[in-house]
Design a protein around this motif. Structure first.
Motif, PDB file in Angstrom:
ATOM      1  N   VAL A  36       0.743  -1.246   0.022  1.00 55.92           N
ATOM      2  CA  VAL A  36      -0.014  -0.203   0.030  1.00 55.92           C
ATOM      3  C   VAL A  36       0.937   1.260   0.037  1.00 55.92           C
ATOM      4  CG1 VAL A  36      -1.595   1.425   1.287  1.00 55.92           C
ATOM      5  CG2 VAL A  36      -1.685  -1.206   1.204  1.00 55.92           C
ATOM      6  N   GLU A  37       0.590   2.255  -0.850  1.00 57.26           N
ATOM      7  CA  GLU A  37       1.174   3.455  -0.790  1.00 57.26           C
ATOM      8  C   GLU A  37       0.396   4.556  -0.125  1.00 57.26           C
ATOM      9  OE1 GLU A  37       3.176   5.311  -4.485  1.00 57.26           O
ATOM     10  OE2 GLU A  37       1.380   6.688  -4.386  1.00 57.26           O
ATOM     11  N   MET A  38       0.949   4.844   0.980  1.00 57.55           N
ATOM     12  CA  MET A  38       0.192   5.592   1.940  1.00 57.55           C
ATOM     13  C   MET A  38       0.409   7.086   2.009  1.00 57.55           C
ATOM     14  SD  MET A  38      -2.321   5.584   4.536  1.00 57.55           S
ATOM     15  CE  MET A  38      -2.212   3.697   5.151  1.00 57.55           C
ATOM     16  N   HIS A  39      -0.457   7.897   1.563  1.00 59.98           N
ATOM     17  CA  HIS A  39      -0.498   9.210   1.601  1.00 59.98           C
ATOM     18  C   HIS A  39      -0.870  10.201   2.576  1.00 59.98           C
ATOM     19  CE1 HIS A  39       0.926   9.741  -2.583  1.00 59.98           C
ATOM     20  NE2 HIS A  39       0.603   8.479  -2.734  1.00 59.98           N
ATOM     21  N   VAL A  40      -0.318  10.822   3.375  1.00 56.97           N
ATOM     22  CA  VAL A  40      -0.872  11.629   4.632  1.00 56.97           C
ATOM     23  C   VAL A  40      -0.330  13.045   4.603  1.00 56.97           C
ATOM     24  CG1 VAL A  40      -0.580  11.619   7.171  1.00 56.97           C
ATOM     25  CG2 VAL A  40      -0.561   9.522   6.270  1.00 56.97           C
ATOM     26  N   LYS A  41      -1.366  13.746   4.656  1.00 59.09           N
ATOM     27  CA  LYS A  41      -1.393  15.367   4.118  1.00 59.09           C
ATOM     28  C   LYS A  41      -0.027  15.975   4.985  1.00 59.09           C
ATOM     29  CE  LYS A  41      -3.075  19.272   2.507  1.00 59.09           C
ATOM     30  NZ  LYS A  41      -4.271  19.485   1.524  1.00 59.09           N
ATOM     31  N   ASN A  94      -4.849   9.122   2.400  1.00 60.38           N
ATOM     32  CA  ASN A  94      -5.188   8.182   1.062  1.00 60.38           C
ATOM     33  C   ASN A  94      -4.549   7.075   1.109  1.00 60.38           C
ATOM     34  OD1 ASN A  94      -6.738   7.628  -1.256  1.00 60.38           O
ATOM     35  ND2 ASN A  94      -5.279   8.580  -2.403  1.00 60.38           N
ATOM     36  N   ALA A  95      -5.035   5.820   0.854  1.00 61.21           N
ATOM     37  CA  ALA A  95      -4.029   4.496   0.644  1.00 61.21           C
ATOM     38  C   ALA A  95      -4.567   3.829  -0.664  1.00 61.21           C
ATOM     39  CB  ALA A  95      -4.628   3.593   1.775  1.00 61.21           C
ATOM     40  N   LYS A  96      -3.408   3.716  -1.499  1.00 63.35           N
ATOM     41  CA  LYS A  96      -3.594   3.133  -2.727  1.00 63.35           C
ATOM     42  C   LYS A  96      -2.679   1.940  -2.598  1.00 63.35           C
ATOM     43  CE  LYS A  96      -2.289   3.694  -7.487  1.00 63.35           C
ATOM     44  NZ  LYS A  96      -1.650   4.493  -8.638  1.00 63.35           N
ATOM     45  N   GLU A 119       5.873  12.798   3.212  1.00 61.87           N
ATOM     46  CA  GLU A 119       6.109  12.185   2.069  1.00 61.87           C
ATOM     47  C   GLU A 119       5.303  10.890   2.042  1.00 61.87           C
ATOM     48  OE1 GLU A 119       8.045  13.225  -0.478  1.00 61.87           O
ATOM     49  OE2 GLU A 119       8.124  15.179   0.639  1.00 61.87           O
ATOM     50  N   PRO A 120       4.759  10.358   1.149  1.00 60.18           N
ATOM     51  CA  PRO A 120       4.221   9.148   0.728  1.00 60.18           C
ATOM     52  C   PRO A 120       5.141   8.007   1.253  1.00 60.18           C
ATOM     53  CG  PRO A 120       4.003  10.217  -1.094  1.00 60.18           C
ATOM     54  CD  PRO A 120       4.690  11.071  -0.498  1.00 60.18           C
ATOM     55  N   VAL A 121       4.673   6.761   1.707  1.00 64.49           N
ATOM     56  CA  VAL A 121       5.619   5.781   2.043  1.00 64.49           C
ATOM     57  C   VAL A 121       4.848   4.508   1.471  1.00 64.49           C
ATOM     58  CG1 VAL A 121       6.235   6.863   4.311  1.00 64.49           C
ATOM     59  CG2 VAL A 121       4.266   5.593   4.310  1.00 64.49           C
ATOM     60  N   ILE A 122       5.543   3.604   1.247  1.00 67.69           N
ATOM     61  CA  ILE A 122       5.231   2.302   0.706  1.00 67.69           C
ATOM     62  C   ILE A 122       5.077   1.344   2.170  1.00 67.69           C
ATOM     63  CG2 ILE A 122       5.616   0.204  -0.725  1.00 67.69           C
ATOM     64  CD1 ILE A 122       4.845   2.813  -2.314  1.00 67.69           C
TER      65      ILE A 122
END
Length: 94
Positions: A28-33, A55-57, A36-39
């Motif tokens: 999951v690629e985690m984006h937190v306002k 947001n999680a992708k 930086e995004p983390v895998i």
């Protein structure tokens, strides 16, 4: 438990309290306002502060599975969708 099919995003949202989570399967690629995004891969944990948009992708392969616990006020909605550009509900914004 949340399941996110490969290539699908959860959509930007926040919770009224902390989200404590753990990746059970997938990547999951985690984006937190404000960060930086983390895998995150199976076995990785995460903590998202109250009212912080995220947001999680699922980046595959396969369906990502996350187990989360929400420490929230039961009188508030557990999740609220937001525009990723909005600072209105962000705890990190002050």
């Amino acid at each position: 438990m949340t399941q996110i099919p490969e290539g699908v995003q959860s959509g930007w949202h926040y919770h009224p309290g902390e989200e404590v989570g753990y990746i059970l399967a997938g990547t999951v690629e985690m984006h937190v306002k404000g960060r930086e995004p983390v895998i995150l891969a199976a076995g990785d944990g995460f903590l998202i502060p109250p009212r912080t948009p995220h947001n999680a992708k699922d980046v595959g392969p396969g369906t990502g599975q996350m187990l989360s616990v929400y420490l929230v006020d039961p009188t508030e909605p557990v999740s609220t969708l937001v525009d990723e550009r909005s600072d209105e509900h962000s705890a990190w914004n002050g």
